[in-house]
Write a protein that holds these residues in place. Structure first.
Motif, short mmCIF file in Angstrom:
data_model
loop_
_atom_site.label_atom_id
_atom_site.label_comp_id
_atom_site.label_asym_id
_atom_site.label_seq_id
_atom_site.Cartn_x
_atom_site.Cartn_y
_atom_site.Cartn_z
N VAL A 115 0.36 7.09 16.06
CA VAL A 115 0.60 5.69 15.74
C VAL A 115 1.92 5.26 16.35
CG1 VAL A 115 0.86 3.98 13.89
CG2 VAL A 115 -0.58 6.01 13.53
N VAL A 116 1.95 4.12 17.00
CA VAL A 116 3.20 3.46 17.39
C VAL A 116 3.33 2.23 16.50
CG1 VAL A 116 4.43 2.19 19.18
CG2 VAL A 116 3.19 4.28 19.77
N HIS A 117 4.49 2.11 15.87
CA HIS A 117 4.71 0.94 15.01
C HIS A 117 5.88 0.13 15.52
CE1 HIS A 117 4.62 -1.63 11.52
NE2 HIS A 117 5.95 -1.62 11.59
N PHE A 118 5.65 -1.17 15.76
CA PHE A 118 6.72 -2.09 16.13
C PHE A 118 7.24 -2.79 14.87
CE2 PHE A 118 4.46 -1.92 20.26
CZ PHE A 118 5.54 -1.65 21.08
N GLY A 119 8.56 -2.67 14.66
CA GLY A 119 9.19 -3.34 13.53
C GLY A 119 9.35 -2.45 12.31
N PRO A 120 10.06 -1.32 12.43
CA PRO A 120 10.15 -0.38 11.30
C PRO A 120 11.23 -0.77 10.28
CG PRO A 120 11.31 0.53 13.18
CD PRO A 120 10.68 -0.77 13.65
N GLY A 121 11.13 -2.00 9.78
CA GLY A 121 12.05 -2.44 8.74
C GLY A 121 11.68 -1.86 7.39
N ALA A 122 12.31 -2.39 6.35
CA ALA A 122 12.12 -1.83 5.02
C ALA A 122 10.66 -1.91 4.57
CB ALA A 122 13.03 -2.56 4.02
N PHE A 123 9.99 -3.03 4.87
CA PHE A 123 8.62 -3.16 4.38
C PHE A 123 7.71 -2.09 4.99
CE2 PHE A 123 4.27 -4.62 4.14
CZ PHE A 123 4.19 -4.91 2.79
N HIS A 124 7.78 -1.89 6.28
CA HIS A 124 6.94 -0.87 6.90
C HIS A 124 7.23 0.50 6.31
CE1 HIS A 124 4.99 1.77 9.75
NE2 HIS A 124 6.14 2.35 9.98
N ARG A 125 8.51 0.82 6.16
CA ARG A 125 8.85 2.16 5.67
C ARG A 125 8.50 2.34 4.19
NH1 ARG A 125 14.41 3.03 6.29
NH2 ARG A 125 14.86 0.88 6.94
N ALA A 126 8.42 1.23 3.44
CA ALA A 126 8.03 1.32 2.04
C ALA A 126 6.52 1.25 1.86
CB ALA A 126 8.69 0.18 1.24
N HIS A 127 5.82 0.79 2.88
CA HIS A 127 4.39 0.49 2.74
C HIS A 127 3.55 1.36 3.67
CE1 HIS A 127 0.67 -1.93 3.02
NE2 HIS A 127 0.96 -2.33 1.80
N GLN A 128 3.31 0.92 4.91
CA GLN A 128 2.38 1.64 5.78
C GLN A 128 2.81 3.08 6.02
OE1 GLN A 128 3.79 -1.34 7.74
NE2 GLN A 128 2.59 -2.58 6.33
N ALA A 129 4.10 3.31 6.22
CA ALA A 129 4.56 4.67 6.51
C ALA A 129 4.29 5.61 5.33
CB ALA A 129 6.06 4.66 6.84
N VAL A 130 4.27 5.07 4.12
CA VAL A 130 3.98 5.89 2.95
C VAL A 130 2.50 6.25 2.91
CG1 VAL A 130 4.09 6.01 0.43
CG2 VAL A 130 5.92 4.88 1.71
N TYR A 131 1.64 5.29 3.26
CA TYR A 131 0.22 5.60 3.34
C TYR A 131 -0.03 6.71 4.37
CZ TYR A 131 -1.24 1.54 0.55
OH TYR A 131 -1.46 0.63 -0.47
N PHE A 132 0.63 6.62 5.52
CA PHE A 132 0.45 7.66 6.54
C PHE A 132 1.05 8.98 6.09
CE2 PHE A 132 -0.36 4.04 9.43
CZ PHE A 132 -1.55 4.50 9.98
N ASP A 133 2.13 8.93 5.30
CA ASP A 133 2.70 10.15 4.74
C ASP A 133 1.67 10.85 3.86
OD1 ASP A 133 5.18 11.73 4.58
OD2 ASP A 133 5.17 11.19 2.45
N ASP A 134 0.95 10.08 3.06
CA ASP A 134 -0.12 10.66 2.24
C ASP A 134 -1.24 11.21 3.11
OD1 ASP A 134 1.14 10.05 -0.17
OD2 ASP A 134 0.14 8.11 -0.36
N LEU A 135 -1.60 10.48 4.16
CA LEU A 135 -2.70 10.89 5.02
C LEU A 135 -2.39 12.18 5.78
CD1 LEU A 135 -5.45 10.34 6.26
CD2 LEU A 135 -4.34 8.80 7.89
#
Length: 503
Positions: free
Chosen positions: A36-56
């Motif tokens: 995955v490449v993610h553009f815009g790794p601000g607080a929301f991404h790191r609190a949200h999508q990145a956590v889902y991928f951490d679980d995955l």
């Protein structure tokens, strides 16, 4: 984002030294691959999508993240010395000793700053293992026009100048997200690779559709054949995201450092609740997001509408009626029984009947989750801030529901009370000389200052705002219901509002 040198820094080397109560990645990070490449790794991404991928990643190692900042080097400089690790604090969830629940997230394996590391970004976009590009860059970051991309935007003009012929290599790295997406897809096509899927995670209506149109229009300006390939081969699924993520402050950094026993340059915090709904439209394989709790649905618009009406409309209701009652924050408003009860009735009895809910959507469970979020004392969401831009919010949050209720022959008296609350709020602010934060601030202030407190006079003056009320201003049923609601609020004092809520 400074760290203290007297204590160790969070990193792969120090993970084992974390206290047992701190949750950490449930997988071998070295065994993961960046998919995955993610553009815009601000607080929301790191609190949200990145956590889902951490679980995955605990069950599928193919979906680690390369996080790319389009402008500032701040995230890279904070997280690269930490091997991409950072701490998530869940507000209002506590460990056994009463301290906030902490989790170290490991899904970000690489952090890049596009203006300084353009070659590395392009190489990652052209990596065979990358099959998904996600974005959280806010609406402004997409450089959109009503029907595609804003070809006059300076970033778009500049990026098109570097891609003005299909045989010409870019002379410099793009600066816009659209430019990067097209450059990455162009590189993959040139190498004979399958494209990645592009997934917008910003709260925009039809976010995938709008991004698709923008990318295609941009590509056609320089390479029609590339645009045709994108049109045929690339998926742009729609999505909906939800979670409150307050900004990081020094108090959070100090609290996290004390609990970790080590420094984290950029911890983040959010409420426990989180939601991610994604349209199941991927190419070249997709991550099994459902394993991590993502809802895959073909009805993203249905989820968007449910959120708009069952979350945002009650938020505005609390903002205007709560402000008139002298209440400062959402959680405080929910401790007022009359107001909390009114909001719950509004949601169950007036808003739910207006919705065509997606398959499997449980409105009662969703409402209870929202009310629990509103009651969370760890999130201090100010009513004054929610009250901003009422002329833009009221039509989409409440007036659409009112129009549909009228068309179905249902009563709208309760739905009109928060609208009347907005009118009373504008009147109060205007007569007190307090600035109104709204695109129509001048017009609202003029109307508010000329109000008399008499329902017919005041309501009719506001209804002249055609851009707000539209055809509803000519519906006698709505006009009479709004006048009744306005009159029920009396002088707009806390006591008068309380009586109206209890009626």
């Amino acid at each position: 984002m400074s760290v203290t040198s007297a204590v160790p820094r969070l990193s792969d080397a120090t993970l084992a030294a974390l206290p047992a109560a701190v949750r950490r990645p449930a997988y071998d990070r070295a065994g993961t691959r960046i998919g995955v490449v993610h553009f815009g790794p601000g607080a929301f991404h790191r609190a949200h999508q990145a956590v889902y991928f951490d679980d995955l990643l605990a069950s599928d190692p193919d979906w680690a993240i390369s996080a790319v900042s389009l402008h500032s080097a701040g995230v890279r400089d904070a997280l690269r010395p930490q091997d991409g690790l950072y701490t998530l604090a869940l507000l209002d969830q506590a460990q056994a000793d009463g301290s906030p629940a902490l989790r170290v997230v490991g899904s970000i394996r690489e952090v890049l700053c596009a203006p300084e590391e353009g070659a590395a970004v392009l190489a990652r976009l052209a990596d065979r293992d990358v099959r998904l590009v996600t974005l959280t860059i806010t609406e402004k970051g997409y450089c959109l026009s009503p029907d595609g991309v804003d070809l006059q935007h300076p970033d778009i003009v500049r990026d098109l100048a570097t891609l003005d012929a299909p045989t010409r290599a870019p002379v410099s790295a793009p600066v816009s997200a659209i430019g990067w997406l097209v450059a990455g897809l162009r590189a993959r096509r040139a190498q004979g690779l399958e494209p990645f899927t592009v997934l917008s995670c910003d709260n925009l209506a039809d976010n995938g559709g709008r991004l698709r149109r923008a990318v295609l229009q941009f590509a056609r300006q320089s390479d029609p054949a590339l645009a045709d390939w994108i049109d045929t081969e690339v998926a742009f699924p729609r999505s909906m995201v939800d979670s409150i993520t307050p900004a990081t402050d020094d108090a959070l950094r100090a609290r996290v450092a004390a609990q970790l026993g080590m420094d984290d340059a950029w911890p983040i915090q959010r409420e426990p609740y989180t939601q991610w709904v994604v349209e199941d439209d991927f190419r070249n394989g997709r991550p099994p997001l459902e394993r991590a709790g993502v809802v895959l649905s073909d009805d993203i618009a249905g989820y968007d509408k449910a959120k708009l009406r069952l979350l945002n409309a009650p938020h505005s209701t609390l903002a205007y009626l709560g402000s008139l009652m002298g209440i400062e924050a959402v959680a405080d408003a929910m401790r007022e029984p009359a107001l909390a009860g009114f909001v719950a009735r509004l949601m169950h009895e007036d808003i739910v009947p207006s919705l065509q809910l997606p398959q499997g959507f449980d409105p009662d469970a969703y409402i209870e989750a929202i009310l629990a979020r509103f009651r969370n004392p760890a999130i201090r969401h100010l009513l004054a801030q929610i009250a901003w831009d009422g002329s833009q919010k009221i039509p989409v949050r409440l007036l659409g529901t009112i129009a549909e209720a009228l068309a179905a022959g249902r009563a709208v008296d309760r739905l009109c009370l928060p609208v009347a609350g907005w009118l009373r709020f504008v009147r109060r602010q205007s007569l007190a000389g307090v600035a109104i934060v709204d695109p129509l601030a001048d017009a609202l202030a003029r109307i508010g200052a000329a109000t008399t407190g008499e329902a017919a006079h005041d309501v009719d003056a506001f209804l002249a705002l055609d851009g707000v009320f539209g055809p509803l201003a000519g519906d006698a049923r709505f006009v009479e219901a709004l006048r009744r609601a306005y009159a029920a609020l009396g002088d707009g004092s806390p006591a008068a509002v309380a009586r109206a809520l209890a009626a």
